[in-house]
Design a protein around this motif. Structure first.
Motif, PDB file in Angstrom:
ATOM      1  N   LEU A  80       0.855  -1.181   0.000  1.00  0.00           N
ATOM      2  CA  LEU A  80       0.000   0.000   0.000  1.00  0.00           C
ATOM      3  C   LEU A  80       0.888   1.227   0.000  1.00  0.00           C
ATOM      4  CD1 LEU A  80      -2.690  -0.954   2.690  1.00  0.00           C
ATOM      5  CD2 LEU A  80      -2.750  -1.354   0.210  1.00  0.00           C
ATOM      6  N   ILE A  81       0.668   2.123  -0.970  1.00  0.00           N
ATOM      7  CA  ILE A  81       1.456   3.337  -1.073  1.00  0.00           C
ATOM      8  C   ILE A  81       0.602   4.512  -0.623  1.00  0.00           C
ATOM      9  CG2 ILE A  81       2.761   4.866  -2.595  1.00  0.00           C
ATOM     10  CD1 ILE A  81       3.315   2.417  -4.380  1.00  0.00           C
ATOM     11  N   LYS A  82       1.093   5.227   0.387  1.00  0.00           N
ATOM     12  CA  LYS A  82       0.386   6.381   0.944  1.00  0.00           C
ATOM     13  C   LYS A  82       0.417   7.557  -0.027  1.00  0.00           C
ATOM     14  CE  LYS A  82       1.172   5.424   5.834  1.00  0.00           C
ATOM     15  NZ  LYS A  82       1.761   5.952   7.072  1.00  0.00           N
ATOM     16  N   PRO A  83      -0.547   8.470   0.112  1.00  0.00           N
ATOM     17  CA  PRO A  83      -1.566   8.506   1.155  1.00  0.00           C
ATOM     18  C   PRO A  83      -2.708   7.529   0.870  1.00  0.00           C
ATOM     19  CG  PRO A  83      -1.824  10.393  -0.282  1.00  0.00           C
ATOM     20  CD  PRO A  83      -0.594   9.663  -0.745  1.00  0.00           C
ATOM     21  N   LEU A  84      -3.257   6.989   1.955  1.00  0.00           N
ATOM     22  CA  LEU A  84      -4.412   6.113   1.880  1.00  0.00           C
ATOM     23  C   LEU A  84      -5.663   6.951   2.135  1.00  0.00           C
ATOM     24  CD1 LEU A  84      -3.103   3.163   4.104  1.00  0.00           C
ATOM     25  CD2 LEU A  84      -2.688   3.567   1.670  1.00  0.00           C
ATOM     26  N   GLY A  85      -6.767   6.557   1.550  1.00  0.00           N
ATOM     27  CA  GLY A  85      -8.013   7.286   1.738  1.00  0.00           C
ATOM     28  C   GLY A  85      -8.791   6.829   2.951  1.00  0.00           C
ATOM     29  N   PHE A  86      -8.150   6.095   3.840  1.00  0.00           N
ATOM     30  CA  PHE A  86      -8.807   5.517   5.011  1.00  0.00           C
ATOM     31  C   PHE A  86      -7.726   5.097   5.992  1.00  0.00           C
ATOM     32  CE2 PHE A  86      -8.148   2.522   1.624  1.00  0.00           C
ATOM     33  CZ  PHE A  86      -7.379   1.542   2.221  1.00  0.00           C
ATOM     34  N   SER A  87      -8.153   4.747   7.188  1.00  0.00           N
ATOM     35  CA  SER A  87      -7.243   4.235   8.205  1.00  0.00           C
ATOM     36  C   SER A  87      -7.268   2.708   8.161  1.00  0.00           C
ATOM     37  CB  SER A  87      -7.694   4.712   9.591  1.00  0.00           C
ATOM     38  OG  SER A  87      -7.053   3.969  10.594  1.00  0.00           O
TER      39      SER A  87
END
Length: 150
Positions: free
Chosen positions: A30-37
């Motif tokens: 997973l490459i940030k930014p993520l749209g959720f926690s």
């Protein structure tokens, strides 16, 4: 195999993909930014009781991901190419990257990697298939070619 989600936005898709990764021994990046926690119950609900088993690597940026995986063979999924995902000969250490649900992989990344851009054929009516469905379609084609050696 490696599935890479660049800036994923919808936790349910990431949870579904994580579950598929567990059941195929695939690493999820997973490459940030993520749209959720990652603590949200939606991601855990869609990943069911598999989420804690996901072989997960989180990257702070696309650049950090590239720096750490300099010699990686990365396929970039997009609707903006004519090269079908099924025309590729996959290897067990390949990376398959998917962009954010609302906009896909940025054009500048696609333009720098045209030879490794792949698509899933579909009729012109829709914009794209669901992210988690797309990931599984391509992942299982890769494993089919590898005789399902998970």
């Amino acid at each position: 195999m490696n599935i890479v989600l660049l800036n994923p936005e919808i936790p349910y898709n990431t949870g579904n993909i994580g579950r598929s990764c567990v059941l195929t021994n695939t690493k999820l990046h997973l490459i940030k930014p993520l749209g959720f926690s990652l603590d949200e119950k939606q991601i855990k609900r869609s990943g069911l009781d598999y989420w804690h088993l996901v072989n997960l690597k989180i990257w702070e940026s696309y650049e950090e991901f590239l720096e750490a995986n300099k010699n990686a063979n990365i396929y970039y999924t997009t609707t903006k190419t004519k090269q079908n995902y099924s025309d590729i000969k996959y290897s067990s250490d390949d990376f398959i990257m998917f962009g954010p649900e609302s906009r896909g992989i940025p054009e500048e990344i696609l333009n720098r990697n045209k030879e490794n851009c792949i698509t899933i054929p579909m009729i012109k009516m829709g914009r794209s298939l669901n992210l988690s469905n797309s990931a599984v379609i391509i992942l299982y084609e890769a494993f089919r070619q590898l005789d399902f050696k998970f």
